[in-house]
Design an enzyme around this catalytic site. Structure first.
Site, PDB file in Angstrom:
ATOM      1  N   CYS A 153       0.706  -1.183  -0.056  1.00 22.93           N
ATOM      2  CA  CYS A 153       0.142   0.172   0.083  1.00 22.93           C
ATOM      3  C   CYS A 153       0.993   1.290   0.083  1.00 22.93           C
ATOM      4  O   CYS A 153       0.284   2.335  -0.130  1.00 22.93           O
ATOM      5  CB  CYS A 153      -1.296   0.113   1.275  1.00 22.93           C
ATOM      6  SG  CYS A 153      -1.834  -1.660   1.214  1.00 22.93           S
ATOM      7  N   HIS A 292      -3.602   7.917   5.812  1.00 21.53           N
ATOM      8  CA  HIS A 292      -3.495   6.574   5.216  1.00 21.53           C
ATOM      9  C   HIS A 292      -5.132   6.195   5.315  1.00 21.53           C
ATOM     10  O   HIS A 292      -5.795   5.597   4.405  1.00 21.53           O
ATOM     11  CB  HIS A 292      -2.628   5.568   5.851  1.00 21.53           C
ATOM     12  CG  HIS A 292      -2.519   4.316   5.112  1.00 21.53           C
ATOM     13  ND1 HIS A 292      -2.399   4.146   3.656  1.00 21.53           N
ATOM     14  CD2 HIS A 292      -2.633   3.130   5.461  1.00 21.53           C
ATOM     15  CE1 HIS A 292      -2.386   2.989   3.419  1.00 21.53           C
ATOM     16  NE2 HIS A 292      -2.436   2.153   4.631  1.00 21.53           N
ATOM     17  N   GLU A 303      -3.084   4.993  13.636  1.00 21.74           N
ATOM     18  CA  GLU A 303      -2.697   6.267  12.760  1.00 21.74           C
ATOM     19  C   GLU A 303      -3.035   7.658  13.674  1.00 21.74           C
ATOM     20  O   GLU A 303      -2.067   8.454  13.631  1.00 21.74           O
ATOM     21  CB  GLU A 303      -3.192   6.362  11.445  1.00 21.74           C
ATOM     22  CG  GLU A 303      -2.640   7.424  10.573  1.00 21.74           C
ATOM     23  CD  GLU A 303      -3.084   7.551   9.051  1.00 21.74           C
ATOM     24  OE1 GLU A 303      -4.240   6.684   8.722  1.00 21.74           O
ATOM     25  OE2 GLU A 303      -2.823   8.244   8.441  1.00 21.74           O
ATOM     26  N   LYS A 324      -9.943   8.106   1.123  1.00 18.06           N
ATOM     27  CA  LYS A 324     -10.473   6.497   0.517  1.00 18.06           C
ATOM     28  C   LYS A 324     -11.596   6.283   0.953  1.00 18.06           C
ATOM     29  O   LYS A 324     -12.207   5.369   0.302  1.00 18.06           O
ATOM     30  CB  LYS A 324      -9.528   5.701   1.836  1.00 18.06           C
ATOM     31  CG  LYS A 324      -7.899   5.468   1.208  1.00 18.06           C
ATOM     32  CD  LYS A 324      -7.174   4.135   1.837  1.00 18.06           C
ATOM     33  CE  LYS A 324      -5.772   3.976   1.287  1.00 18.06           C
ATOM     34  NZ  LYS A 324      -4.927   5.086   2.131  1.00 18.06           N
ATOM     35  N   HIS A 329      -9.461   2.024  -1.632  1.00 19.59           N
ATOM     36  CA  HIS A 329      -8.003   1.861  -1.538  1.00 19.59           C
ATOM     37  C   HIS A 329      -7.464   1.293  -2.805  1.00 19.59           C
ATOM     38  O   HIS A 329      -7.593   0.058  -3.169  1.00 19.59           O
ATOM     39  CB  HIS A 329      -7.714   0.799  -0.468  1.00 19.59           C
ATOM     40  CG  HIS A 329      -6.460   0.757   0.270  1.00 19.59           C
ATOM     41  ND1 HIS A 329      -5.267   1.161  -0.464  1.00 19.59           N
ATOM     42  CD2 HIS A 329      -5.774   0.358   1.524  1.00 19.59           C
ATOM     43  CE1 HIS A 329      -4.122   0.969   0.285  1.00 19.59           C
ATOM     44  NE2 HIS A 329      -4.408   0.361   1.561  1.00 19.59           N
ATOM     45  N   PHE A 389       1.038  -3.155   4.409  1.00 23.16           N
ATOM     46  CA  PHE A 389       1.443  -4.609   4.667  1.00 23.16           C
ATOM     47  C   PHE A 389       2.851  -4.722   4.569  1.00 23.16           C
ATOM     48  O   PHE A 389       3.260  -4.511   3.272  1.00 23.16           O
ATOM     49  CB  PHE A 389       0.552  -5.601   3.901  1.00 23.16           C
ATOM     50  CG  PHE A 389      -0.890  -5.766   4.555  1.00 23.16           C
ATOM     51  CD1 PHE A 389      -1.465  -4.982   5.566  1.00 23.16           C
ATOM     52  CD2 PHE A 389      -1.855  -6.502   3.691  1.00 23.16           C
ATOM     53  CE1 PHE A 389      -2.737  -5.012   6.030  1.00 23.16           C
ATOM     54  CE2 PHE A 389      -3.143  -6.552   4.394  1.00 23.16           C
ATOM     55  CZ  PHE A 389      -3.647  -5.883   5.250  1.00 23.16           C
TER      56      PHE A 389
END
Lengths: 402, 86
Positions: A153, A292, A303, A324, A329, A389
């Protein structure tokens, strides 16, 4: 170190093709998320046959089509950027998580489901992860470094950051950078479903299924598309009279090295701090954060804590939003798309909202610009965060261009 | 339709080649058909004519340099029932 500026931007997104359509939809709070036969996702609506002749089209996986269309827009906006450029001093850095996933899946379907060994002759060329970057380099005659980053990502935030560094270190004068992703195949969707990270469909409004920072968030919604920027050495851009859209002021990169999926507050905070140090800015200079903000339970709380950690008492004063909620995403293209969103917020003085945030979560207690965009005319610098990830955290800071 | 007509129709439809450019003596090079494009054209020819091109690309290249050669090559395959390359 030389300074690096953005002189062109291009977007293919579930909110429209072209930066103007994209940003208008973002600031109006539109959602590109919808129910499809593969589940809830954010699909790009683009007729590729309008952009490529048929023989070319058959050589391009969906992901490369997105990349080429976005690159063309970006290079068009940076008008004249490629003129009088030594081809060897121009390069390409693209991020993608899955490359030509559609071609891979189609090949497997032919092989396993149809029991045929007649795979399309260009399957390898279409599926390879570096196809989008390679095609951009080919089409635009860029003979310097041509690199593909795959850090899940954060892939395209890494691509923009690494491309900037190359220009700053005099290894290139111009770089086309960004990301592309086309992961909405049946197989990929099922694989994500198996990981139990996808959002449940909102019973009343499927387009509202992604709810970052909201107490009732249930996960992320996959999207597709591409976002590409033209990066140039600042003096070169100024000398040719280019319109400078933003400056890439800071790039922070680090790795959690703690868990393959679970985000680390320390890692995220460290990436933000590294970006601020790189930009030579105090946290107070940041006027907007494009988070994010995946909409997963784990990310959004972690976050939030990381932003508090870095910004301290200033955290309550900085608008933070997760776009998002609207475009989904985009995995390997997410960082670049959100960097463009942040740069356009900087240039326009309008901060896009976090949509579908109706139920505040005590663990997510920042100013997320819920439900409506906001005028913030005095923006000087903005931050865009991407956490992946695998643990690669990448944070970009853009500063006003002129 | 003759083999030549079917071949022309296919190249026109799927490969954007103008029918007037497809003369017997037109070289593949002049038609912008490089080795990579040739592989795809052969793949489509297999579908169109229900034949199997078993020959190696290098062997085909040595034998087929013009559109006329290609036509003759496909014709022979069709006549042989597509079992194997001549």
């Amino acid at each position: 170190m030389r300074r690096v500026v953005v002189t062109g931007m291009g977007v293919v997104s579930p909110l429209g093709t072209g930066t103007t359509a994209f940003f208008a939809a973002l600031t109006q709070g539109h959602s590109g998320v919808r129910r499809t036969d593969r589940g809830i996702c954010a699909v790009v609506d683009m007729d590729a046959s309008l952009h490529f002749p048929a023989p070319k089209l058959r050589m391009l996986d969906r992901v490369s089509r997105f990349a080429l269309v976005a690159a063309k827009e970006a290079i068009g906006q940076a008008s004249g950027a490629l003129e009088e450029l030594d081809p060897a001093s121009g390069g390409v850095c693209i991020g993608t998580g899955m490359g030509g996933a559609e071609t891979t899946e189609e090949g497997y379907r032919t092989l396993y489901a149809e029991g045929s060994e007649r795979l399309k002759p260009f399957s390898v060329l279409m599926a390879m992860s570096n196809a989008p970057a390679a095609w951009i380099g080919l089409e635009h005659g860029l003979a310097g470094p041509n690199l593909t980053y795959s850090t899940a990502c954060s892939s395209s935030a890494v691509a923009i950051g690494e491309a900037s560094r190359r220009i700053a270190r005099r290894e290139a004068d111009l770089m086309i950078a960004g990301g592309a992703e086309a992961p909405l195949t049946y197989g990929t969707m099922k694989a994500w479903e198996a990981l139990r990270t996808l959002a449940a469909e909102d019973a009343e409004d499927p387009s509202a299924s992604c709810k970052p920072f909201s107490k009732d968030r249930t996960g992320l919604v996959l999207g597709e598309g591409a976002a590409i920027v033209v990066l140039e050495e600042r003096e070169r851009a100024l000398a040719r009279g280019a319109t400078v859209l933003a400056e890439v002021a800071g790039y922070g990169l680090c790795t959690d090295a703690t868990h393959i999926t679970r985000p680390s507050m320390e890692g995220q905070a460290r990436a933000m701090r590294l970006a601020l140090e790189d930009a030579g800015m105090p946290a107070g200079a940041i006027g907007y954060i494009n988070a994010h903000g995946t909409g997963t339970e784990a990310n959004d709380a972690v976050e939030t804590a990381a932003i508090r950690h870095v910004f301290g008492a200033l955290a309550d004063r900085v608008p933070v939003s997760s776009t998002k909620s609207m475009h989904g995403h985009l995995l390997g293209a997410a960082g670049a798309l959100e960097f463009v969103a942040a740069a356009m917020a900087l240039a326009s003085g309008t901060v896009p909202p976090t949509m579908h945030l109706r139920h505040p979560d005590p663990l997510c207690d920042l100013d997320y610009v819920p439900m409506r965009s906001r005028r913030v005319p005095a923006l000087e610098a903005v931050m865009s965060s991407s956490f992946a990830f695998g643990g690669t955290n990448a944070v970009l800071i853009a500063r006003r261009g002129n | 339709m003759s083999t030549a007509e079917r071949l022309r129709a296919l190249l026109q439809r799927d490969f954007d080649l103008a029918p007037e450019a497809l003369r017997s003596d037109a070289t593949l090079e002049s038609l912008d058909i490089d080795s990579l494009r040739m592989i795809e054209i052969l793949f489509c020819i297999e579908d169109e004519f229900g034949i199997t091109v078993a020959a190696e690309p290098a062997e085909i290249r040595s034998r087929v340099t013009t559109f006329g050669d290609l036509e003759g090559y496909v014709d022979a395959l069709v006549a042989a029932g597509g079992a194997r390359a001549p």
